[in-house]
Design an enzyme around this catalytic site. Structure first.
Site, PDB file in Angstrom:
ATOM      1  CG  HIS A  40      -1.814   1.186   1.317  1.00 56.78           C
ATOM      2  ND1 HIS A  40      -2.777   1.458   0.375  1.00 56.78           N
ATOM      3  CD2 HIS A  40      -1.885   2.186   2.235  1.00 56.78           C
ATOM      4  CE1 HIS A  40      -3.419   2.568   0.709  1.00 56.78           C
ATOM      5  NE2 HIS A  40      -2.883   3.030   1.836  1.00 56.78           N
ATOM      6  N   GLY A  92       2.344   5.174   4.276  1.00 55.61           N
ATOM      7  CA  GLY A  92       1.712   5.740   5.464  1.00 55.61           C
ATOM      8  C   GLY A  92       0.293   5.230   5.598  1.00 55.61           C
ATOM      9  N   GLY A 128      -5.365   7.824   4.390  1.00 53.08           N
ATOM     10  CA  GLY A 128      -5.895   9.141   4.709  1.00 53.08           C
ATOM     11  C   GLY A 128      -4.873  10.131   5.217  1.00 53.08           C
ATOM     12  CE  LYS A 140      -0.706   5.982   1.297  1.00 52.88           C
ATOM     13  NZ  LYS A 140      -1.650   6.188   2.416  1.00 52.88           N
ATOM     14  CB  SER A 141      -3.671  10.355  -3.030  1.00 52.38           C
ATOM     15  OG  SER A 141      -3.706   8.942  -2.933  1.00 52.38           O
ATOM     16  CG  ASP A 148      -5.002   2.211  -3.100  1.00 55.69           C
ATOM     17  OD1 ASP A 148      -4.891   2.566  -1.909  1.00 55.69           O
ATOM     18  OD2 ASP A 148      -5.738   1.281  -3.460  1.00 55.69           O
ATOM     19  NE  ARG A 179      16.051  19.117  15.220  1.00 54.72           N
ATOM     20  CZ  ARG A 179      15.971  20.178  16.038  1.00 54.72           C
ATOM     21  NH1 ARG A 179      15.893  19.995  17.339  1.00 54.72           N
ATOM     22  NH2 ARG A 179      15.998  21.396  15.551  1.00 54.72           N
TER      23      ARG A 179
END
Length: 309
Positions: free
Chosen positions: A139, A154, A157, A160-161, A178, A244
C-alpha cells in the site's frame, strides 16, 4: 509459481509464430534464462536446462547442416521431445521441415525473429527477469522524482495521494497510486509498477477518482520505476525523537532487498511536495558521494580543533 505464456513472449518480442495451430496460451515459461542447444544437437544432454527458451542461431544451424538426414532427424527429435517450452530461430532463418513436423507432434511452439541471436537473447532475458521476478503488493504511492524512484507510504488518509498530485503538478511522474507491485529483479534492484486496473488513476477523498494521464498528459505518468527511496508519513508525535541530522541512513526491506527509508512527521502547514523533492535530490547527492550531514560534522570538528589551539 510465476509464469509467462508463449503468447505474451510472441507479442512482446514481435515474433513470428511459425506453427500457429499450436495453442501458445497453454505453454508457460517459468525460467528467465535462455539456452542455445549446440551441445544438445551434438548429443550431449548432461545438465540440460529443458525449461528454458531454446534459441537457434547461425552456429547451431551450421552444425546441423553438416549432418546427414537420418542423424539430423534423430538430433532434432531428441531435443524437441524433451519437453522444452519452445524453439526460437533468429536472423530470419527458416526451420527445416522435419522440425515443424516434430513441433506439431510434440506441441512445441516454433518461433522466428529477424534479430541477431545475441540481441534477441539479451532482450528475452531482460524481459523475463522482470516478468518472472518475485512480486509483492504494498500500500503506497510510487513516483519518479528527478529520476529517483520515491515510494510514499503511510496510513490511509494521511495525505499520500495529495502529495503525489502536487508533485505531478510540479512536473514529476506518477507510476502508481494506492497499490505498488514490487518485483525483485536482482539483489540490488526493486522495480515498482501499477496493477493494470488502477494504472494512471489517483483517488482523492472528497473528489473521487481522477485520471492523471488524461488531466496532465502522457508526460505525467510512467509504467515502471526502480525504487530508490521510501518515505513513510506518520502523524507528528511530540514525545518521539526524530532524526534531525541524517548522519546514518535508515532502511526498510522488501523481498530481501534494503531501501533507504525516511520517517517524515506530518503537521499542518508542512509542504510535503517540497520535502519529497528535497529528499530525492539529497539521496541523489549521497549516491554521487556528497553527504551534507557529514560535511556539517567535518566543519564542526574543524572549528573545534581551531578553538582548542
Amino acid at each position: 509459481m510465476y509464469g509467462v505464456t508463449i503468447t505474451e513472449l510472441i507479442n512482446k518480442m514481435n515474433l513470428k509464430n511459425i506453427v500457429p495451430e499450436i495453442d501458445t496460451d497453454k505453454v508457460v515459461l517459468t525460467h528467465p534464462d535462455v539456452n542455445r542447444p549446440a551441445l544438445q544437437l551434438a548429443g550431449f544432454y548432461d545438465h540440460f536446462d529443458r525449461e528454458r527458451v531454446q534459441i537457434i542461431g547461425n552456429v547451431e544451424q551450421a552444425y546441423i547442416n553438416t549432418l546427414d538426414q537420418e542423424r539430423r532427424y534423430e538430433r532434432y527429435a531428441r531435443l524437441i521431445s524433451s519437453e522444452i517450452p519452445c524453439v526460437l530461430y533468429c536472423r530470419g532463418m527458416e526451420p527445416d521441415p522435419e522440425v515443424l513436423d516434430l513441433c506439431r507432434r510434440y506441441q512445441v511452439p516454433c518461433l522466428g525473429s529477424e534479430k541477431a541471436t545475441s540481441e534477441m537473447m539479451a532482450e528475452v532475458i531482460r524481459w523475463l527477469n522482470v516478468k518472472l521476478a518475485p512480486c509483492i503488493s504494498i500500500h503506497g504511492v510510487l513516483l519518479d522524482v528527478y529520476g529517483e524512484g520515491v515510494m510514499i507510504m503511510g496510513e490511509s488518509g494521511i495525505g499520500k495521494s495529495e502529495a503525489a498530485l502536487e508533485l505531478i503538478k510540479r512536473g514529476h511522474r506518477l507510476v502508481t497510486d494506492d497499490v505498488v507491485e514490487i518485483r525483485r529483479v536482482s539483489d540490488d534492484t526493486l522495480v515498482g509498477s501499477a496493477p493494470d486496473i488502477t494504472k494512471h488513476f489517483i483517488e482523492l477523498r472528497g473528489i473521487g477518482i481522477i485520471d492523471v494521464k488524461t488531466l496532465y498528459g502522457v508526460e505525467s505518468v510512467k509504467d515502471t520505476q526502480n525504487i530508490d527511496l521510501v518515505i513513510k508519513l506518520e502523524d507528528w508525535n511530540r514525545d518521539r525523537e526524530y532524526d534531525r541530522l541524517g548522519m546514518e541512513d535508515q532502511y526498510t526491506e522488501f523481498l530481501g532487498n534494503k531501501v533507504v527509508c525516511h520517517n517524515i512527521p506530518i503537521r499542518p502547514g508542512r509542504n510535503l511536495a517540497i520535502i519529497v523533492e528535497s529528499a530525492a535530490v539529497n539521496h541523489r547527492q549521497k549516491k554521487m558521494g556528497y553527504n551534507a550531514a557529514k560535511e556539517l560534522y567535518n566543519r564542526v570538528q574543524a572549528n573545534l580543533g581551531k578553538a582548542a589551539r
